[in-house]
Design an enzyme around this catalytic site. Structure first.
Site, PDB file in Angstrom:
ATOM      1  N   GLY A 307       0.829  -1.203   0.000  1.00  9.22           N
ATOM      2  CA  GLY A 307       0.000   0.000   0.000  1.00  9.22           C
ATOM      3  C   GLY A 307       0.859   1.246   0.000  1.00  9.22           C
ATOM      4  O   GLY A 307       1.515   1.538   0.986  1.00  9.22           O
ATOM      5  N   SER A 312      -6.619   6.755   3.420  1.00 13.48           N
ATOM      6  CA  SER A 312      -7.635   7.817   3.374  1.00 13.48           C
ATOM      7  C   SER A 312      -7.087   9.173   3.786  1.00 13.48           C
ATOM      8  O   SER A 312      -7.672  10.199   3.450  1.00 13.48           O
ATOM      9  CB  SER A 312      -8.798   7.436   4.297  1.00 13.48           C
ATOM     10  OG  SER A 312      -8.318   7.261   5.618  1.00 13.48           O
ATOM     11  N   CYS A 314      -3.885   9.986   3.151  1.00 13.53           N
ATOM     12  CA  CYS A 314      -2.589  10.002   2.485  1.00 13.53           C
ATOM     13  C   CYS A 314      -2.586  10.924   1.272  1.00 13.53           C
ATOM     14  O   CYS A 314      -3.523  10.913   0.470  1.00 13.53           O
ATOM     15  CB  CYS A 314      -2.287   8.568   2.052  1.00 13.53           C
ATOM     16  SG  CYS A 314      -0.787   8.435   1.114  1.00 13.53           S
ATOM     17  N   MET A 394       0.203   9.627   9.514  1.00 20.35           N
ATOM     18  CA  MET A 394       1.485   9.643  10.241  1.00 20.35           C
ATOM     19  C   MET A 394       2.476  10.544   9.522  1.00 20.35           C
ATOM     20  O   MET A 394       3.526  10.882  10.060  1.00 20.35           O
ATOM     21  CB  MET A 394       2.030   8.223  10.362  1.00 20.35           C
ATOM     22  CG  MET A 394       1.186   7.333  11.262  1.00 20.35           C
ATOM     23  SD  MET A 394       1.142   7.915  12.961  1.00 20.35           S
ATOM     24  CE  MET A 394       2.560   7.047  13.619  1.00 20.35           C
ATOM     25  N   ARG A 409       9.609   8.177   8.933  1.00 29.16           N
ATOM     26  CA  ARG A 409       8.786   7.338   8.033  1.00 29.16           C
ATOM     27  C   ARG A 409       8.767   7.938   6.631  1.00 29.16           C
ATOM     28  O   ARG A 409       8.713   7.250   5.638  1.00 29.16           O
ATOM     29  CB  ARG A 409       7.360   7.247   8.588  1.00 29.16           C
ATOM     30  CG  ARG A 409       6.484   6.224   7.892  1.00 29.16           C
ATOM     31  CD  ARG A 409       5.107   6.154   8.548  1.00 29.16           C
ATOM     32  NE  ARG A 409       4.421   4.903   8.231  1.00 29.16           N
ATOM     33  CZ  ARG A 409       3.622   4.740   7.175  1.00 29.16           C
ATOM     34  NH1 ARG A 409       3.400   5.731   6.354  1.00 29.16           N
ATOM     35  NH2 ARG A 409       3.046   3.578   6.954  1.00 29.16           N
ATOM     36  N   GLU A 474     -24.049   2.847 -10.252  1.00 28.68           N
ATOM     37  CA  GLU A 474     -25.098   1.855 -10.011  1.00 28.68           C
ATOM     38  C   GLU A 474     -24.838   1.063  -8.723  1.00 28.68           C
ATOM     39  O   GLU A 474     -25.762   0.686  -8.004  1.00 28.68           O
ATOM     40  CB  GLU A 474     -25.139   0.894 -11.208  1.00 28.68           C
ATOM     41  CG  GLU A 474     -26.231  -0.150 -11.145  1.00 28.68           C
ATOM     42  CD  GLU A 474     -26.074  -1.139 -12.297  1.00 28.68           C
ATOM     43  OE1 GLU A 474     -26.938  -1.162 -13.179  1.00 28.68           O
ATOM     44  OE2 GLU A 474     -25.062  -1.882 -12.299  1.00 28.68           O
ATOM     45  N   SER A 475     -23.556   0.827  -8.436  1.00 27.82           N
ATOM     46  CA  SER A 475     -23.196   0.031  -7.252  1.00 27.82           C
ATOM     47  C   SER A 475     -23.627   0.719  -5.961  1.00 27.82           C
ATOM     48  O   SER A 475     -23.981   0.057  -4.977  1.00 27.82           O
ATOM     49  CB  SER A 475     -21.689  -0.193  -7.187  1.00 27.82           C
ATOM     50  OG  SER A 475     -21.243  -0.865  -8.335  1.00 27.82           O
ATOM     51  N   HIS A 476     -23.522   2.017  -5.931  1.00 28.67           N
ATOM     52  CA  HIS A 476     -23.870   2.747  -4.699  1.00 28.67           C
ATOM     53  C   HIS A 476     -25.369   3.017  -4.686  1.00 28.67           C
ATOM     54  O   HIS A 476     -26.022   3.012  -5.739  1.00 28.67           O
ATOM     55  CB  HIS A 476     -23.089   4.066  -4.659  1.00 28.67           C
ATOM     56  CG  HIS A 476     -21.656   3.857  -4.273  1.00 28.67           C
ATOM     57  ND1 HIS A 476     -21.187   4.047  -2.999  1.00 28.67           N
ATOM     58  CD2 HIS A 476     -20.600   3.423  -4.997  1.00 28.67           C
ATOM     59  CE1 HIS A 476     -19.899   3.758  -2.950  1.00 28.67           C
ATOM     60  NE2 HIS A 476     -19.521   3.376  -4.164  1.00 28.67           N
TER      61      HIS A 476
HETATM   62  P1  IMP Z   1      -6.674   4.021   5.686  1.00 25.77           P
HETATM   63  O1  IMP Z   1      -7.091   2.720   6.296  1.00 25.77           O
HETATM   64  O2  IMP Z   1      -7.182   4.176   4.300  1.00 25.77           O
HETATM   65  O3  IMP Z   1      -7.060   5.177   6.543  1.00 25.77           O
HETATM   66  O4  IMP Z   1      -5.092   3.971   5.549  1.00 25.77           O
HETATM   67  C1  IMP Z   1      -4.248   3.660   6.642  1.00 25.77           C
HETATM   68  C2  IMP Z   1      -2.843   3.454   6.141  1.00 25.77           C
HETATM   69  O5  IMP Z   1      -2.336   4.629   5.507  1.00 25.77           O
HETATM   70  C3  IMP Z   1      -1.813   3.171   7.225  1.00 25.77           C
HETATM   71  O6  IMP Z   1      -1.823   1.853   7.662  1.00 25.77           O
HETATM   72  C4  IMP Z   1      -0.497   3.567   6.562  1.00 25.77           C
HETATM   73  O7  IMP Z   1       0.052   2.550   5.777  1.00 25.77           O
HETATM   74  C5  IMP Z   1      -0.915   4.685   5.654  1.00 25.77           C
HETATM   75  N1  IMP Z   1      -0.595   6.001   6.202  1.00 25.77           N
HETATM   76  C6  IMP Z   1      -0.681   6.433   7.471  1.00 25.77           C
HETATM   77  N2  IMP Z   1      -0.392   7.726   7.574  1.00 25.77           N
HETATM   78  C7  IMP Z   1      -0.091   8.147   6.343  1.00 25.77           C
HETATM   79  C8  IMP Z   1       0.301   9.407   5.801  1.00 25.77           C
HETATM   80  O8  IMP Z   1       0.386  10.427   6.469  1.00 25.77           O
HETATM   81  N3  IMP Z   1       0.567   9.421   4.467  1.00 25.77           N
HETATM   82  C9  IMP Z   1       0.479   8.317   3.691  1.00 25.77           C
HETATM   83  N4  IMP Z   1       0.075   7.138   4.152  1.00 25.77           N
HETATM   84  C10 IMP Z   1      -0.206   7.044   5.463  1.00 25.77           C
END
Ligand code: IMP
Length: 492
Positions: A307, A312, A314, A394, A409, A474-476
């Site tokens: 990933g 969400s 990011c 993060m 990170r 349509e899915s939603h």
């Molecule tokens: P979510 O479940 O879609 O909210 O994504 C969570 C994941 O996003 C985390 O487990 C990380 O791998 C990643 N993540 C966390 N913080 C950040 C950020 O600030 N930027 C980009 N990716 C992040």
């Protein structure tokens, strides 16, 4: 593998897809959703009873959520925006939540005065007054209990003057259930476990055992000693090897090298060093390309986390311009890799879980979908008549300002930061157990439609439709003003 053709076709035309681009094909099914088996693995040696893992984020996983996750059969990864000591304490709180057995019980010496012992209790903030008493050769001599403290009117007396000398003990490997029955029958509040040399090698406390036995669920994700499983995030470099050591001392079950770019020299070096020095599973990430997955596995990873830019919160794909849409990334990285794959980030609704697994993942990691629960860190916010909780990346400015591990990170070294995440609020979601129940309900249902009786079958049988924008609409739900949708997150 049904999905192979679907993804290979996409690869041939150079297209990568994500959750909203696809839906699983339904098939002939003899599988009832209620009877599917959800067991999986997070890494080579870390089992999951449900394939959900909570993200190592400072607004998602500290001990409360990790305890909740493991009790529900999943796993929590304690975030690293904490000092190594603080993070180790968080791990210990999970490991000792159901501590049937205290490995290294605190003992007092028979020639210590009650005054001295009470002073230690006050200084350390211990909430208990039961101690095995040992002589200076380390052999069990008696026990002190709360009664001995309460009825002692001269605290200059030594432990041996007030302790109970007749102590019932058991041998080191006594199982929790046997200990519970024995203590109940003999009305004993603590039970020291002693070896042949009369050294105390463990201790059971009746109130703990009663809590465990009464509240025990076969769903708990536990280690061999009955303690909840927990993971912890680490970064790269020497300080993080020391962090790993400290976490391992507190019995962490799995380490996650948690970086934005898992295919980097620093991650590979740290991974190899940890695998050389310690006997523990290490999951490494994040990556989104198959060659990166191979390199991590070659360097010793026991699991990989896929990933980059899907989360969400990011902004990596927008700020740095990199990344692969998540469902293709999962398929590409999971194919023939030989270790469990965790699909991290980007899930919005329960239907995304069977899609991630169908694409090849063994588990999903959730941040946003678990943020805002009762058990996630942070206070409730009341705004515009609604309840909210904070959720932030993060790599957001706030998280990076708060801790150097967040800066690391994203490999930020200067004071002026370039965030790759945002900060915000999410609606309060209520109790973790209720939230997970809905997510698993969706997963079970998806497995029923596909005809997959277990997670491995879902990975084998899943096949996909690529959908168009019209298919997505349509899915939603459509053509309705929604008044109730408790387990559905609409697209804004
Ligand atoms: P979510 O479940 O879609 O909210 O994504 C969570 C994941 O996003 C985390 O487990 C990380 O791998 C990643 N993540 C966390 N913080 C950040 C950020 O600030 N930027 C980009 N990716 C992040």
């Amino acid at each position: 593998m049904a999905r192979l053709q679907f993804f290979e076709n996409l690869k041939n035309i150079g297209v990568a897809v994500t959750y909203d681009d696809v839906r699983l094909k339904s098939g002939h099914s003899k599988v009832e959703p209620a009877s599917v088996i959800l067991e999986s693995k997070f890494s080579r040696n870390i089992p999951l009873k449900i394939p959900i893992v909570s993200a190592a984020m400072d607004t998602v996983t500290e001990h409360k959520l990790a305890i909740g996750m493991a009790k529900l059969g999943g796993l929590g990864i304690i975030h690293k925006n904490l000092s190594a000591e603080e993070q180790a304490k968080e791990v210990a709180k999970v490991k000792f939540h159901l501590h049937g057995l205290i490995d290294k019980p605190i003992c007092v010496y028979e020639d210590e005065t009650i005054e001295n012992i009470q002073k230690r209790i006050d200084e350390k903030g211990w909430k208990f007054h039961s101690f095995p008493v040992i002589n200076r050769s380390g052999k069990l001599a008696g026990i002190l209990t709360k009664n001995d403290f309460d009825f002692c009117d001269d605290d200059s007396q030594e432990a041996k003057d007030v302790m109970t000398e007749q102590v019932l003990t058991k041998e080191p490997d006594t199982p929790l259930e046997d200990a519970y029955d024995f203590m109940k029958k003999n009305k004993k509040k603590i039970l020291p476990l002693v070896n042949d040399d009369l050294e105390v090698v463990g201790l059971y406390v009746f109130s703990d055992l009663a809590r465990i036995i009464k509240g025990k669920s076969s769903m708990h994700n536990v280690d061999k000693k009955g303690r909840l499983l927990v993971g912890a995030a680490i970064g790269v470099g020497v300080p993080n090897i020391l962090r790993a050591e400290m976490l391992i001392k507190k019995q962490v079950d799995v380490l996650v090298i948690d970086t934005a770019h898992g295919d980097s020299k620093a991650v590979l070096d740290t991974l190899m060093q940890i695998k050389k020095r310690f006997k523990i599973d290490v999951v490494a990430g994040n990556i989104s390309e198959p060659d990166s997955a191979l390199r991590l596995v070659e360097a010793g990873a026991d699991g990989i986390k896929v990933g980059q830019g899907a989360g969400s919160i990011c902004t990596t794909r927008i700020i740095a311009g990199i990344g692969c849409p998540q469902v293709s990334a999962i398929y590409n990285c999971a194919s023939g890799i030989g270790v469990p794959v965790c699909a991290d980030g980007g899930l919005r609704n329960s239907g995304d879980i069977p899609i991630a697994i169908g694409a090849g993942a063994h588990s999903v990691m959730m941040g946003g979908m678990l943020s805002g629960t009762e058990e996630s860190p942070g206070e409730m916010i009341f705004l515009e008549g609604r309840q909210w909780k904070r959720y932030r990346g993060m790599g957001s400015l706030g998280a990076m300002r708060a801790h150097k591990e967040s800066r690391a990170r994203y490999r930020v070294t200067s004071k002026k930061m370039v965030p790759e995440g945002v900060e915000g609020m999410v609606p309060y979601k209520g109790r973790l157990a209720d939230v997970i129940f809905q997510y698993l309900g969706g997963l079970r249902s998806g497995m029923g439609y596909v005809g997959a009786a277990n997670i491995e079958e879902l990975r084998e049988k899943a096949d996909f439709h690529r959908i168009t924008h019209a298919g997505f609409v349509e899915s939603h739900p459509h053509d309705i003003h929604i008044t109730e949708a408790s387990n559905y997150t609409p697209r804004e």
